[in-house]
Scaffold this motif. Structure first.
Motif, PDB file in Angstrom:
ATOM      1  N   ASP A 109      12.185   7.688  -7.752  1.00  0.00           N
ATOM      2  CA  ASP A 109      11.314   7.052  -6.756  1.00  0.00           C
ATOM      3  C   ASP A 109      10.647   8.114  -5.897  1.00  0.00           C
ATOM      4  O   ASP A 109       9.559   7.917  -5.382  1.00  0.00           O
ATOM      5  N   ARG A 149       8.655   0.541  -0.783  1.00  0.00           N
ATOM      6  CA  ARG A 149       7.948   1.405  -1.732  1.00  0.00           C
ATOM      7  C   ARG A 149       6.895   2.259  -1.048  1.00  0.00           C
ATOM      8  O   ARG A 149       6.020   2.822  -1.708  1.00  0.00           O
ATOM      9  N   THR A 150       6.935   2.314   0.278  1.00  0.00           N
ATOM     10  CA  THR A 150       5.903   3.056   1.000  1.00  0.00           C
ATOM     11  C   THR A 150       6.514   4.232   1.760  1.00  0.00           C
ATOM     12  O   THR A 150       7.512   4.079   2.458  1.00  0.00           O
ATOM     13  N   THR A 165      -0.003   7.198   4.675  1.00  0.00           N
ATOM     14  CA  THR A 165       0.963   6.435   3.893  1.00  0.00           C
ATOM     15  C   THR A 165       0.632   6.604   2.422  1.00  0.00           C
ATOM     16  O   THR A 165      -0.529   6.779   2.060  1.00  0.00           O
ATOM     17  N   ASN A 167       2.172   5.388  -1.735  1.00  0.00           N
ATOM     18  CA  ASN A 167       3.095   4.572  -2.508  1.00  0.00           C
ATOM     19  C   ASN A 167       4.031   5.440  -3.323  1.00  0.00           C
ATOM     20  O   ASN A 167       3.622   6.475  -3.830  1.00  0.00           O
TER      21      ASN A 167
ATOM     22  N   GLU B 182      -7.342   4.453  -8.313  1.00  0.00           N
ATOM     23  CA  GLU B 182      -5.952   4.894  -8.098  1.00  0.00           C
ATOM     24  C   GLU B 182      -5.865   6.243  -7.371  1.00  0.00           C
ATOM     25  O   GLU B 182      -4.816   6.600  -6.856  1.00  0.00           O
ATOM     26  N   SER B 185      -4.825   5.971  -3.459  1.00  0.00           N
ATOM     27  CA  SER B 185      -3.602   5.278  -3.050  1.00  0.00           C
ATOM     28  C   SER B 185      -3.010   5.873  -1.773  1.00  0.00           C
ATOM     29  O   SER B 185      -2.181   5.266  -1.127  1.00  0.00           O
ATOM     30  N   THR B 186      -3.457   7.067  -1.400  1.00  0.00           N
ATOM     31  CA  THR B 186      -2.994   7.665  -0.152  1.00  0.00           C
ATOM     32  C   THR B 186      -3.944   7.230   0.960  1.00  0.00           C
ATOM     33  O   THR B 186      -5.153   7.329   0.810  1.00  0.00           O
TER      34      THR B 186
END
Ligand SMILES: Cc1cc2nc3c(=O)[nH]c(=O)nc-3n(C[C@H](O)[C@H](O)[C@H](O)COP(=O)(O)OP(=O)(O)OC[C@H]3O[C@@H](n4cnc5c(N)ncnc54)[C@H](O)[C@@H]3O)c2cc1C
Lengths: 245, 324
Positions: A109, A149-150, A165, A167, B182, B185-186
């Motif tokens: 993860d 998940r963040t 932030t 993922n 994608e 995503s940040t």
């Protein structure tokens, strides 16, 4: 949460840095090796995040058998298991490919690295891994929080900080502020020997760079001392002689 | 072929490090008879972009969309890769800044390129390869890295290459490569910048203080001295560990490495780990009450004395000098 922490085996910070073979190789005679101090921050954070059964911490290093002592130190500090890719680290690209190759099978993860290693000072391995795995990364973080998940990360920027932030899965490079560095306790040292350390053979990687030689800085000339009662003298030396003000 | 340089802006302005990168790119281009293409991402006005021409860019690619106003590592990397390909870049240059350190490996990986980060000098060519001098062992040594890939990426350390004006002028082109969703995503939530502060890694002058200052309440004179000199403030590790100063000020082997023109160390003993991060400074001044402090061995100028006595006097003397 499954966490992978990348550990680099580096000369102790007090080491005198010298070279052999016509200045083409680092002279490791008499040098003590340690867990890279920034990687200790990464490891400490991982242990905090996994605490109380919330996850597991795997440490990974690319190195020959001489790095086992450093890996045991990481296990003693609190990692659950360790992986050693059995190869001398040729450059950051080589190391990153080995780690990414291992990580892609194992669904981590979170992958943590130190912000840089104190030997070659590259901030490369983390972002290389992220690029190979096609996941987000932050190379130099000062604060890290995970919620589901963040990941919320504070990263250093010139003259300030940025909060962002991203993922999971992600690769995060840690610096001071992310966690207090943990040191092994007696129990940790005792159990470290019984924790699994798996040795894996490396994959082929095309080498794109190599260090051809090293140099050490020229020694500075003798210091010019100025009397404490004559600070004006220092000002004029800095202006007229050093030409820096 | 071309030499591509990615120039970073801060709130729409280019800083010295951006001009250093363009000057460096120009020198690399001159070695191989190429032209410099500069790439800017973010909201930068034409007047600023035109400035890049003055330092050697022949063409400026301007990516200015709402979505890309603030730094998004993956998206920015994708744009740089796209620009490198479409401009047939043989060498790509970036600043080795906090953002640059995150970008350079991503870009290199996508281009199958070798990366030298922390370059401090112009590269030298050996056949098709480039050799780049970089810092290593936290300032205790230098490593010459040979890049053997077709495309090469170099991240230039701040304060390592002098800004040089060139006789070029740049054409500005709007550039809008397509980027995968994608890569966004940040998400940047907040940027906090102390606008009145000089950024430490790029500062020309650094005023640094250690445990000899006794406590955080005594930093007023350090800040005043920095103010008079237009300097950034820094500290030794125990000082930031104790919370007297923020971690972002910690210099040394496990902190920020700096290479200013002038480094003033006050009440710092000069431990090997501290020296590692500051020894690349051009001129070092040490103020310490202990004549045996190891820092004096690597200093250019020194005052043996009590900081609480010397610093206020130094501030007065500098103010007087500035008024001349
Ligand atoms: C793994 C590791 C990594 C490290 N990394 C770093 C690093 O990156 N950066 C770093 O700085 N340190 C680092 N250190 C710590 C380093 O070893 C030293 O402990 C530290 O640099 C000492 O800080 P200092 O000089 O402020 O304090 P001290 O060593 O306590 O020195 C204080 C100095 O102030 C002088 N002084 C006292 N009073 C006065 C006065 N009134 N006027 C003038 N002078 C006065 C004293 O003579 C003395 O020389 C690291 C250590 C380790 C083990």
């Amino acid at each position: 949460m499954k966490i992978l922490v990348c550990i680099s085996n580096v000369p102790d910070t007090t080491s005198k840095i010298t070279f052999t073979n016509d200045n083409t190789a680092f002279n490791n005679v008499g040098v003590q090796y340690i867990v890279n101090p920034y990687d200790e921050i990464a490891l400490s954070k991982a242990i905090d995040l996994a605490e109380g059964g919330k996850g597991s911490v795997t440490v990974i290093t690319v190195g020959d058998a001489s790095t086992d002592a450093t890996i045991r130190k990481a296990l003693a500090t609190g990692a659950d298991n360790a992986i050693r890719i059995n190869a001398l680290p040729r450059d950051a690209w080589f190391v990153a490919n080995q780690i990414a190759n291992y990580a892609k099978e194992s669904n981590f993860d979170l992958i943590l690295t130190g912000r840089e290693s104190i030997d070659y000072n590259g901030t490369q391995v983390g972002a290389f891994i992220a690029s190979i795995l096609n996941i987000p990364s932050v190379s130099i973080s000062k604060k890290l929080d995970i919620d589901g998940r963040t990941a919320t990360v504070e990263r250093e920027i010139e003259g300030g900080k940025e909060v962002l932030t991203l993922n999971l899965p992600a690769v995060i490079g840690t610096a001071e502020g992310v966690a207090e560095t943990k040191i092994p306790n007696m129990r940790g040292i005792m159990t470290a020997r019984t924790k699994p350390l798996d040795v894996i053979e490396p994959i082929e990687v095309t080498q794109l760079s190599r260090i051809v030689k090293f140099e050490t800085p020229e020694p500075r000339g003798a210091v010019t001392l100025v009397d404490a009662s004559d600070v004006e003298k220092l000002v004029s030396l800095l202006h007229e002689k050093a030409k820096v003000i | 072929m071309s030499i591509l340089v990615y120039v970073e802006n801060t709130d729409g302005q280019f800083k010295k490090s951006a001009f250093e990168a363009v000057s460096y790119a120009k020198a690399v281009a001159d070695q191989s008879g190429n032209q410099v293409v500069a790439l800017s991402i973010g909201n930068v006005e034409d007047a600023q972009l035109t400035l890049l021409g003055k330092y050697g860019a022949s063409k400026v690619l301007n990516v200015n969309t709402e979505q890309l106003k603030s730094f998004v590592n993956q998206a920015y990397a994708a744009i740089i890769v796209d620009a490198a390909k479409s401009n047939d870049a043989s060498v790509l240059i970036l600043s080795n800044s906090f953002s640059g350190k995150g970008l350079a490996p991503r870009v290199a990986a996508k281009l199958n390129a070798a990366l030298a980060d922390g370059a401090i000098e112009l590269p030298s060519a050996t056949g098709e390869n480039l050799q780049v001098k970089t810092g290593a062992f936290s300032g205790k040594a230098f490593a010459f890295v040979e890049l053997t890939s077709t495309i090469k990426v170099i991240a230039l350390n701040p304060n390592s290459f002098e800004v040089k004006e060139a006789e070029t002028s740049a054409t500005i082109e709007n550039y809008s490569p397509s980027i995968d969703a994608e890569d966004f995503s940040t998400i940047v939530k907040d940027i906090i910048r102390a606008t009145d502060k000089i950024s430490l890694p790029e500062a020309d002058i650094v005023v640094s203080a250690g445990r000899g200052l006794k406590g955080p309440e005594n930093w007023g004179m350090i800040e005043e001295l920095a103010d008079v000199l237009g300097a950034a403030t820094a500290c030794s590790k125990p000082v930031s560990d104790a919370g007297w100063r923020p971690h972002s000020e910690h210099v040394g082997q496990t902190g920020i490495a700096v290479s200013p023109n002038l480094y003033i160390a006050i009440g710092i003993s000069g431990a090997i780990q501290h020296l590692a991060g500051v020894s690349a400074s051009k001129t070092i001044v040490v103020i310490n009450k202990d004549p045996e402090a190891p820092f004096f061995k690597v200093a250019d100028y020194g005052i043996v004395g009590d900081a609480f006595d010397v610093i206020p006097k130094l501030i007065v003397a500098l103010k007087a000098y500035k008024e001349l």
